[in-house]
Design an enzyme around this catalytic site. Sequence first.
Site, PDB file in Angstrom:
ATOM      1  N   ASP A 125      -8.045   3.508  -1.092  1.00  0.00           N
ATOM      2  CA  ASP A 125      -7.540   4.388  -0.036  1.00  0.00           C
ATOM      3  C   ASP A 125      -6.191   5.009  -0.423  1.00  0.00           C
ATOM      4  OD1 ASP A 125      -7.531   5.576   2.546  1.00  0.00           O
ATOM      5  OD2 ASP A 125      -6.231   3.986   3.309  1.00  0.00           O
ATOM      6  N   HIS A 182      -2.628   8.203  -4.007  1.00  0.00           N
ATOM      7  CA  HIS A 182      -1.227   8.468  -3.648  1.00  0.00           C
ATOM      8  C   HIS A 182      -0.236   7.696  -4.532  1.00  0.00           C
ATOM      9  CE1 HIS A 182      -3.194  10.161  -0.273  1.00  0.00           C
ATOM     10  NE2 HIS A 182      -3.136   9.142   0.547  1.00  0.00           N
TER      11      HIS A 182
HETATM   12  C1  BG6 Z   1      -4.268   8.354   3.881  1.00  0.00           C
HETATM   13  C2  BG6 Z   1      -4.950   7.026   4.040  1.00  0.00           C
HETATM   14  O1  BG6 Z   1      -4.730   9.015   2.735  1.00  0.00           O
HETATM   15  O2  BG6 Z   1      -2.871   8.166   3.792  1.00  0.00           O
HETATM   16  C3  BG6 Z   1      -4.408   6.269   5.230  1.00  0.00           C
HETATM   17  O3  BG6 Z   1      -6.355   7.218   4.192  1.00  0.00           O
HETATM   18  C4  BG6 Z   1      -2.909   6.176   5.151  1.00  0.00           C
HETATM   19  O4  BG6 Z   1      -4.978   4.964   5.323  1.00  0.00           O
HETATM   20  C5  BG6 Z   1      -2.301   7.555   4.934  1.00  0.00           C
HETATM   21  O5  BG6 Z   1      -2.424   5.625   6.371  1.00  0.00           O
HETATM   22  C6  BG6 Z   1      -0.810   7.496   4.730  1.00  0.00           C
HETATM   23  O6  BG6 Z   1      -0.290   8.775   4.706  1.00  0.00           O
HETATM   24  P1  BG6 Z   1       1.172   9.089   5.258  1.00  0.00           P
HETATM   25  O7  BG6 Z   1       1.364  10.538   5.006  1.00  0.00           O
HETATM   26  O8  BG6 Z   1       1.154   8.727   6.706  1.00  0.00           O
HETATM   27  O9  BG6 Z   1       2.091   8.201   4.474  1.00  0.00           O
END
Ligand code: BG6
Length: 462
Positions: free
Chosen positions: A225, A230
């Site tokens: 995920d 990320h």
């Molecule tokens: C998403 C995930 O890609 O990124 C989520 O699927 C996660 O589980 C989210 O909570 C986090 O993104 P941000 O921008 O809120 O840090």
Amino acid sequence: MTNSHSDALVFLGATGDLAYKQIFPALQGLIRDEGFNLPIIGVAKAGWTLDQLKDRAKASLEAHGGVDPEAFAKLTELLRYVDGDYHDSNTFAQLRRELGEAQRPLHYLAIPPSLFATVAENLAQSGCAANARIVVEKPFGRDLESARELSRTLHRFFPEENIFRIDHYLGKEPVQNILYTRFANPIFEPIWNRDHIRSVQITMAEQFGVEDRGKFYDEVGALLDVVQNHMLQVVSILTMDPPSGEECDATRDRKAELLRAVRPLTPDSVVRGQYEGYRKVPGVAPGSSVETFVAIRLHIDSWRWAGVPIFIRAGKMLPVTCTEATVEFKRPPRETFGEIVPSGSAHMCIRVNPDFSIGLGVRIKIPGERMAGRDVELDLHTQAADAMPPYERLLGDAGKGNVELFSRQDIVEAQWRIVDPVVGNVTPVYTYKPGTWGPEEARELIGADGPWTDPVMEGENR
Ligand code: BG6
């Protein structure tokens, strides 16, 4: 044609969650901030009318940032709707009619990846794919092989320069700022290597649980995920070599190079955790062994980074919501003042969520006769996280054909190569209590290279 602007925006999955949470707010933002003025065509199989879609858009904006009356009026004027099954060629024939004169549509696939192949093919057969751009969302595949398969499918109908793979972390202002800070200042580069850096830690902590995303999450888990995408993007931005040249691919080339040098994970470099209560979340299998927390140790096999461990931990139901990277510097060759200095004393901390900040950990002398000090963190800079929300920026960029903030197939494959050996139930999953920093085993993973640096939130002292 390569860099010409798109002349219509199609979003498939118009009645779904992603449209509700991200796409409508991004569209309103683009209209308000950038004068966006193109036909917007929603596609879904919901048996809805255009008016129902407009109501949904309004509800989406009320829940996510508020309705701007002028921009919203424009949005409803631009909005059209095609209702139909993604397997039915009539749906796409109707879409082609709605596209009218448009020559360079942008198709945003806000739909489950299992539908990508069918939709791509139907777009092509109906004439909607000619000169078109396509936007897809992570996860790009479930492992290296399926990522390659997905790429082959998309490439049958869309050349690489027309495929935009969204990893919204790349659209975040603070993540952009890491790259900027590293390469717009001369002081960092000389010390950004194994001679001066002892370790790097990245924490992506979320205080909330899986909530209403049980079904999606239980097929994915924390590693796929947020880490495969990320977090590895953040690692690459923190550790890549400086880009050279003006080409928009210069940065992506350096990232790909860095990620290819990361050693694939082995089971002993991974700790998985699951918070107590996760299995009761609707949509989650009763005996699920999917992780909601993961900690990993990475090694980059390059001259710059050989021997410097890179730790990542990411999880839900942790004590705070915060994403930050801590770069720990080596101590001087001898402690001149004979002190026992805590590990992590010399560091740089870069926070990307909930705000952007850079702090520099140093020691300063305690007033008095003795040459003894304490650790302080110099707050070099703090600013709000997102001047422009990531989806607004990325959707605008895709429409203009700017590929720089999107992932590239070789980068995606390099990321999969790293996590592939530990995808699935290769390692045990340990339970942790909500509101803690994951299972005890994560502390053992970092061992003598630690401890983990827990984020210090506003009002607390490090
Ligand atoms: C998403 C995930 O890609 O990124 C989520 O699927 C996660 O589980 C989210 O909570 C986090 O993104 P941000 O921008 O809120 O840090």
